[in-house]
Enzyme design. Sequence first.
Site: not given
Length: 239
Positions: A86, A158
């Site tokens: 992430h 993302e």
Amino acid sequence: MHGTIAEALGLIDALLPLALRFPSDVEVVVAPPFTALQAVSNRLRNQDRIALGAQTMHWEDQGPFTGEISPLMLKELGVRYVILGHSERRALCGETDELVNKKSHAALRHEMTPIVAVGETLDEKNAGQTQRKVISQTRAALHGMTNDQLERVVLAYEPIWAIGTGRNDDPQNANATMEQIRASVGGLQEAPILYGGSVKANNMASYARMPNINGALVGGASLAADSFAAIVHAATAER
């Protein structure tokens, strides 16, 4: 890093009745903080609508890594998915592409599904470097994997500039980037690719219409059961 154990259980207790109305072939995963994994795991037993995920993990099974969580520890708690790479972990905790690769292999070795996140910064986007960045991250994260292993991977695109900003990427732009991600490694043709970055119920349907977008990695909107369930319904309504 949101929520106490009590708050995590409150969210699950509110979400489980709503999950009864989710289509049976839709995969829904919750990834609470480490402190709440045991309690949430207990709450999710004897149902098949919501799976348990973790937010990261170490790549070694055990060793002198104070403060880290191993794949064996997660497996023992019934964790089936783990988010790796992430952007916040990369930016704030120094995670490199090499570490994401090690973690991804470790997850697969222990029969957990890695959700591997890739994405570009605003500066990289403005410089026209989106494709180069996400392809480089994808290839590095999946290096050394067989086709059988690649079939067990979930990818998440993302754009970093969209995370928590309320500024989501245009669905067609996101779809084009995700098409490039899918084509960047042989064996990803059938891999699920999720979009993440200011996903909400009022924009999820537009992403779900795109052929290369198979779901969402939801951030702040997942902290309330109603908004999270609404996202699931918005996604599945477009199938």
